[in-house]
Motif scaffolding. Structure first.
Motif, mmCIF file in Angstrom:
data_model
loop_
_atom_site.group_PDB
_atom_site.id
_atom_site.type_symbol
_atom_site.label_atom_id
_atom_site.label_comp_id
_atom_site.label_asym_id
_atom_site.label_seq_id
_atom_site.Cartn_x
_atom_site.Cartn_y
_atom_site.Cartn_z
ATOM 1 N N UNK A 192 35.720 -36.167 14.848
ATOM 2 C CA UNK A 192 36.161 -37.450 15.395
ATOM 3 C C UNK A 192 35.697 -37.620 16.841
ATOM 4 N N UNK A 193 35.639 -36.528 17.576
ATOM 5 C CA UNK A 193 35.112 -36.601 18.938
ATOM 6 C C UNK A 193 33.667 -37.090 18.911
ATOM 7 N N UNK A 194 32.898 -36.565 17.987
ATOM 8 C CA UNK A 194 31.487 -36.937 17.879
ATOM 9 C C UNK A 194 31.323 -38.397 17.463
ATOM 10 N N UNK A 195 32.285 -38.895 16.682
ATOM 11 C CA UNK A 195 32.215 -40.267 16.183
ATOM 12 C C UNK A 195 32.865 -41.281 17.129
ATOM 13 N N UNK A 196 33.531 -40.764 18.179
ATOM 14 C CA UNK A 196 34.187 -41.666 19.120
ATOM 15 C C UNK A 196 35.536 -42.157 18.649
ATOM 16 N N UNK A 197 36.156 -41.409 17.720
ATOM 17 C CA UNK A 197 37.490 -41.771 17.242
ATOM 18 C C UNK A 197 37.441 -42.760 16.093
ATOM 19 N N UNK A 198 38.127 -42.446 15.005
ATOM 20 C CA UNK A 198 38.155 -43.332 13.837
ATOM 21 C C UNK A 198 39.559 -43.830 13.539
#
Length: 230
Positions: free
Chosen positions: A136-142
């Motif tokens: 989620x850190x890599x995705x910027x939070x979902x």
């Protein structure tokens, strides 16, 4: 700090706690601000042996009360979560995280705060949970593990090291080596902790994948340390 300085810090924290109680009961703005409250929380946690975390949580409860004038912020929650993990109270850290997400208006979390959450999953032996937070850190939070639009939560070296530590705790060398590879692909430089954790994981691996239980793997990691000037 020396004994005299510690006593002075503790006395100041006690006075701040007294003032917070007074502000909350009278509804007055008082002279204690958020910085003072966070100081008291940190001081009790650091120097009030035995009952430090409990006393810090008591101040936190006073801060959340209407009229305290010291609404908790990201520093408040990060400090409490870190101290909870330091004394092995992972459940308290998770509870604090959930309370933080419920704040209104919402608090903006950053990489440092999320790294503390990662550490909680690692210490709890939950590598899957740590991996989900990391993704989620890599995705910027979902919105599942982290708030949506968490643009200030990009993984750093501490994030990768904590994920590798989570792999170490469950003896998953493959996951640790994959994290190392991803770390390098994202132009982050491994440090001593990165390699020493992986080397320790070699002997704990439950499979031979990625060279588990193979001394040659450990020596190869030592050579990588030299190449990376670690």
């Amino acid at each position: 700090e020396g004994e005299k300085e510690v006593k002075e810090l503790h006395s100041r924290a006690v006075e701040i706690e007294r003032q917070i109680k007074l502000q909350g009961s009278t509804g007055s703005s008082g002279s204690v601000n958020l910085r003072d409250c966070n100081f008291a929380i940190k001081t009790f946690a650091d120097y009030d042996s035995g009952m430090g975390l409990l006393r810090s949580l008591r101040v936190f409860k006073l801060m959340r009360r209407n009229g305290s004038g010291c609404k908790p912020n990201l520093v408040t929650y990060s400090t409490l979560m870190s101290r909870a993990l330091k004394v092995g109270k992972t459940a308290v850290a998770f509870r604090l995280w959930n309370l933080m997400l419920d704040e209104d208006p919402p608090l903006s979390v950053d990489t440092k705060a999320v790294n503390i959450l990662l550490n909680a999953y690692s210490k709890d032996g939950d590598h899957q949970g740590a991996r989900e937070v990391f993704e989620e850190m890599r995705l910027g939070g979902t919105g599942k593990m982290l708030p949506r639009g968490c643009v200030s939560c990009t993984p750093n070296v501490v994030s990768y090291n904590t994920l590798i530590d989570a792999s170490h705790r469950c003896g998953d060398l493959a996951a640790g080596m994959q994290a190392l590879q991803l770390m390098k692909e994202n132009n982050l430089r491994p440090d001593t902790r990165t390699y020493t954790t992986l080397i320790s994981t070699v002997g704990l691996s439950s499979t031979d994948e990625y060279g588990g239980n193979d001394p040659d793997t450990a020596f190869e990691l030592f050579r990588s340390m030299e190449v990376d000037n670690v």
